[in-house]
Scaffold this active site. Structure first.
Site, PDB file in Angstrom:
ATOM      1  N   LYS A  47       2.222  12.470  -1.553  1.00  0.00           N
ATOM      2  CA  LYS A  47       1.139  11.783  -0.874  1.00  0.00           C
ATOM      3  C   LYS A  47       0.393  12.770   0.022  1.00  0.00           C
ATOM      4  O   LYS A  47       1.017  13.634   0.657  1.00  0.00           O
ATOM      5  CB  LYS A  47       1.752  10.640  -0.055  1.00  0.00           C
ATOM      6  CG  LYS A  47       0.807   9.690   0.639  1.00  0.00           C
ATOM      7  CD  LYS A  47       1.641   8.585   1.306  1.00  0.00           C
ATOM      8  CE  LYS A  47       0.801   7.549   2.016  1.00  0.00           C
ATOM      9  NZ  LYS A  47       1.666   6.470   2.577  1.00  0.00           N
ATOM     10  N   SER A 121       0.349   2.119   1.372  1.00  0.00           N
ATOM     11  CA  SER A 121      -0.696   3.119   1.342  1.00  0.00           C
ATOM     12  C   SER A 121      -0.426   4.229   0.343  1.00  0.00           C
ATOM     13  O   SER A 121      -1.309   5.040   0.038  1.00  0.00           O
ATOM     14  CB  SER A 121      -0.863   3.722   2.747  1.00  0.00           C
ATOM     15  OG  SER A 121       0.327   4.355   3.188  1.00  0.00           O
ATOM     16  N   SER A 145       4.810   0.893   2.823  1.00  0.00           N
ATOM     17  CA  SER A 145       3.996   1.706   1.920  1.00  0.00           C
ATOM     18  C   SER A 145       4.792   2.390   0.821  1.00  0.00           C
ATOM     19  O   SER A 145       4.216   2.850  -0.159  1.00  0.00           O
ATOM     20  CB  SER A 145       3.231   2.763   2.723  1.00  0.00           C
ATOM     21  OG  SER A 145       2.335   2.148   3.624  1.00  0.00           O
TER      22      SER A 145
END
Length: 572
Positions: A47, A121, A145
Site C-alpha cells: 500500500k 482503504s 482497512s
C-alpha cells in the site's frame, strides 16, 4: 538490493489499483546473516503509505509525496526473506476510508464486478491479490482497512495483534491503533508472511513483544454471534451470514449469542469522539499548510480532529476503558467471535453519492477491533446470490493470531471457494498449530540431537517423533563449543538486535520419557524456554554463558548443519 525501475501510473493510464509499478525489487544477494528466506519466489505489493527506499510514498496525495531513504521495517524483512516487490498500490487518501473510492488515482473496482466498491482503504492491495497479479500484499488497518477489502474480494485479510508487525516507515493514520495487515489468497500463505514480518522493533514506539497463543481452540469451541445484527437492508448478506453460522457449527463450534452493545459503542468512538484527533495529529503540519490539496470527504473527516481539546480526548479514552471492561465479560462465554466482515456491498455510484454514511456502514463489524486490542482474520465464506463475495471475520484476544488462522484455514478449505477472482482451487492445508498429545511435550534441538546426528537416538529410543523444522526468533547466537565429543553447539539468548534466527528441529517426546532424556544432558547445556520465529514458546537446548570462552561464533551460518558442512562433507 537489485535495481528497481519505477513507473508511476498516471491518473488516466493503466489500472487504478496501482500507483507505482516496479521492475521487481528483490533483497540483496548477501542478505543479513541468519535471515530465514522462506518467501523466495513469491511476489508482493505494498500500500502506498508504506515506505520503499528510493520510491515515492504518496499516501494517496501528490502534494504530500516524499521519497524515503530506507525501507519500512516490514518491507525490509520481506525482501530479506526472499520475496520480490512489484509495486505500490492505490488507497483511500491518507488511509481514511473503508470503500476504495477516495483517491485522485481513481476508484478501485471490485475484482468480481467493476460496478461495486473494492473496499478500503487498502483497496489496490486487495485487488492485485484477488486478481492474481501478486502472491500477497501489505495493507494497513486502523478501522478495518485490512479486512473489509478482503471480505469484498474473496481473499484472506490477516489483521495481526497491535505491535506484532513494526509500523516504522508507515505513514500513520491513527498511530496508537494502526496495524500493518496482510492480504493473501490462502490462510497458510498469510501466516507464512506474518512469520517473516513479525518481531519487536525497538525503534517503533508502538511495537511490542507479543507471545502468540499456540494452543488449538477446543474441539467443541464456542463462537460468539452478535445478538443484534445489522445488514442495512441487504438480504443477500444476511442470508450469507446465516449460512456461515451453520458452516462454523459443522466444524464443531457452538454458536453463543453475545451482547454486542459494548463493541458497537467502542466502534463509534473511532470517528464520533475526540479520538479522531489522532488522525489530524498524524498529518497536522501538512494539513495546516496544505488542506486544499486533500480531497473531500477526507479533508472534513481529518479536520474535525482539530476541534477537540485534550480534556475531550481524556473523556473519550476513559469511556473506551469502561467499554473494554464490559466487552471482557463476553469472553468468559466464548472462545472466538464471529462477525460479517462487511454487512453489505455498495456500488461505486452509491458510495460516491453518500460517502460518509455508507462508509460508516461498511465498518460496523471492524471499527472496534484495534481499539480493544484484538486480533482478527477475514476469511472468504461464500458467493452471495448476486455473485458478489461474502466474507466472515474471526476475532480473538491479543496474541490469538495463530489460533484464528488455524480455525480460519479449516473454515476456508471447507467453504468450496476458489482463490480470489482467479478461479484456481485452494492449496492444501498448511501446518499452523502442530498437534500434540496431552501425554507428550515438545522439545527443540539445535545440534547433536538433530535428525541424522550422533545423539538423535536419545530421542528416537524414547519414542520421540519429529514434528517440524523451524527457526528461533532473531534473539539468539550459536557457538561451536570446544572440547566436546561428539561436537556440540551452544545456543545463547542475547539482547534484541544482537542475534539472528537459528535452524532447529522440534520433536514430540512422551512425558513418561522426558525426565530420562533431560537427565542425559550435561553442563554447560541445559533445557530452557526458546522463542521461535513465529512467536511460539517451546522447551529447548540452551548453553551457559561461561562455556563460550574460546568458542567459535557460528551464528552467521544460521545453523549447526551449515557449520558441519564447512568442516567436512562426511560430517553431515
Amino acid at each position: 538490493m537489485s535495481h528497481a525501475s519505477e513507473t508511476t501510473d498516471s491518473h488516466q493510464e493503466a489500472h487504478p489499483a496501482w500507483i507505482t509499478r516496479l521492475d521487481p525489487l528483490t533483497g540483496s544477494a548477501t542478505a543479513e546473516a541468519g535471515t530465514v528466506c522462506n518467501l523466495k519466489g513469491l511476489t508482493f505489493a505494498v500500500k502506498d503509505n508504506i515506505d520503499v527506499q528510493g520510491i515515492r510514498t504518496t499516501a494517496g496525495c501528490e502534494a504530500f509525496a516524499y521519497t524515503p531513504n530506507q525501507h519500512a521495517e516490514v518491507v525490509h524483512k520481506l525482501l530479506a526473506a526472499g520475496a520480490s516487490l512489484k509495486g505500490k498500490t492505490n488507497l483511500d487518501q491518507f488511509a481514511c476510508g473503508l470503500n476504495g473510492t477516495r483517491s485522485p488515482w481513481g476508484a478501485v473496482p471490485n475484482a468480481f464486478d467493476s460496478r461495486y466498491v473494492s473496499g478500503g482503504s487498502s483497496s489496490g492491495s486487495a485487488y492485485v491479490v484477488a486478481t492474481g497479479q501478486v502472491d500477497f500484499s501489505l495493507g494497513t488497518d486502523t478501522a478495518g482497512s485490512g479486512r473489509v477489502p478482503a471480505g469484498l474480494n474473496n481473499i484472506v485479510g490477516l489483521k495481526p495483534t497491535k505491535g506484532l508487525i513494526s509500523a516504522r516507515g508507515v505513514v500513520p493514520a491513527a498511530q496508537s491503533v494502526d496495524c500493518v495487515s496482510i492480504f493473501a489468497r490462502s490462510v497458510g500463505l498469510a501466516v507464512k508472511v506474518l512469520q517473516a514480518a513479525m518481531g519487536e522493533d525497538l525503534h517503533d514506539p508502538y511495537s511490542r513483544q507479543v507471545t502468540l497463543n499456540t494452543s488449538p481452540l477446543p474441539e467443541n469451541f464456542r463462537f460468539g454471534v452478535p445478538d443484534s445484527l445489522e445488514f442495512f437492508g441487504d438480504a443477500d448478506s444476511q442470508k450469507a451470514f446465516a449460512h456461515a453460522v451453520q458452516k462454523m457449527s459443522s466444524l464443531g463450534g457452538t454458536p453463543v449469542k453475545v451482547n454486542f452493545l459494548a463493541f458497537a459503542q467502542a466502534a463509534e468512538l473511532l470517528y464520533e469522539s475526540a479520538m479522531v484527533a489522532e488522525r489530524y495529529e498524524a498529518i497536522r503540519d501538512f494539513y495546516d499548510a496544505h488542506a486544499q490539496h486533500i480531497i473531500e470527504p477526507v479533508r472534513t473527516i481529518i479536520g474535525r480532529g482539530s476541534q477537540y481539546s485534550a480534556a475531550d480526548l481524556y473523556r473519550a479514552q476513559t469511556k473506551l476503558k469502561a467499554l473494554e471492561k464490559k466487552a471482557q465479560a463476553v469472553w468468559r462465554d466464548i472462545d472466538v467471535l464471529l462477525v460479517p466482515t462487511a454487512p453489505t456491498h455498495y456500488t461505486i455510484e452509491a458510495m460516491q453519492a453518500d460517502p460518509i454514511a455508507l462508509n460508516r456502514n461498511l465498518g460496523a463489524y471492524t471499527n472496534f477491533v484495534n481499539l480493544l486490542d484484538y486480533a482478527a482474520l477475514s476469511v472468504p465464506s461464500s458467493l452471495r446470490d448476486d455473485g458478489l463475495p461474502f466474507g466472515i471475520t474471526l476475532i480473538g484476544p491479543a496474541g490469538s493470531d495463530l489460533q484464528l488462522a488455524d480455525l480460519g484455514q479449516r473454515y476456508h478449505l471447507q467453504s468450496g471457494m476458489t482463490q480470489g477472482a482467479t478461479g484456481l482451487p485452494l492449496p492444501s492445508a498448511s501446518v499452523i498449530l502442530p498437534a500434540r498429545s496431552e501425554n507428550s511435550t515438545l522439545v527443540a534441538v539445535v545440534g547433536a540431537h538433530l535428525s541424522g546426528m550422533p545423539l538423535n537416538h536419545q530421542l528416537t529410543d524414547r519414542g520421540a517423533k519429529w514434528v517440524e523444522a523451524a527457526h528461533t526468533s532473531a534473539d539468539y547466537r550459536l557457538y561451536a563449543l570446544p572440547h566436546t565429543s561428539p561436537p556440540k553447539p551452544g545456543l545463547l539468548r542475547v539482547a534484541k538486535g544482537q542475534g539472528h534466527p537459528i535452524e532447529i528441529e522440534i520433536w514430540e517426546i512422551p512425558l513418561t520419557q522426558y525426565g530420562s532424556f533431560v537427565s542425559l544432558i550435561a553442563a554447560p547445556l541445559g533445557i530452557g524456554s526458546l522463542t521461535l520465529a513465529d512467536g511460539r514458546q517451546v522447551q529447548g537446548f540452551l548453553c551457559e554463558p561461561y562455556a563460550l570462552e574460546g568458542a567459535q561464533d557460528i551464528t552467521s551460518l544460521g545453523g549447526w548443519r551449515n557449520y558441519l558442512k564447512t568442516l567436512s562433507p562426511v560430517s553431515v
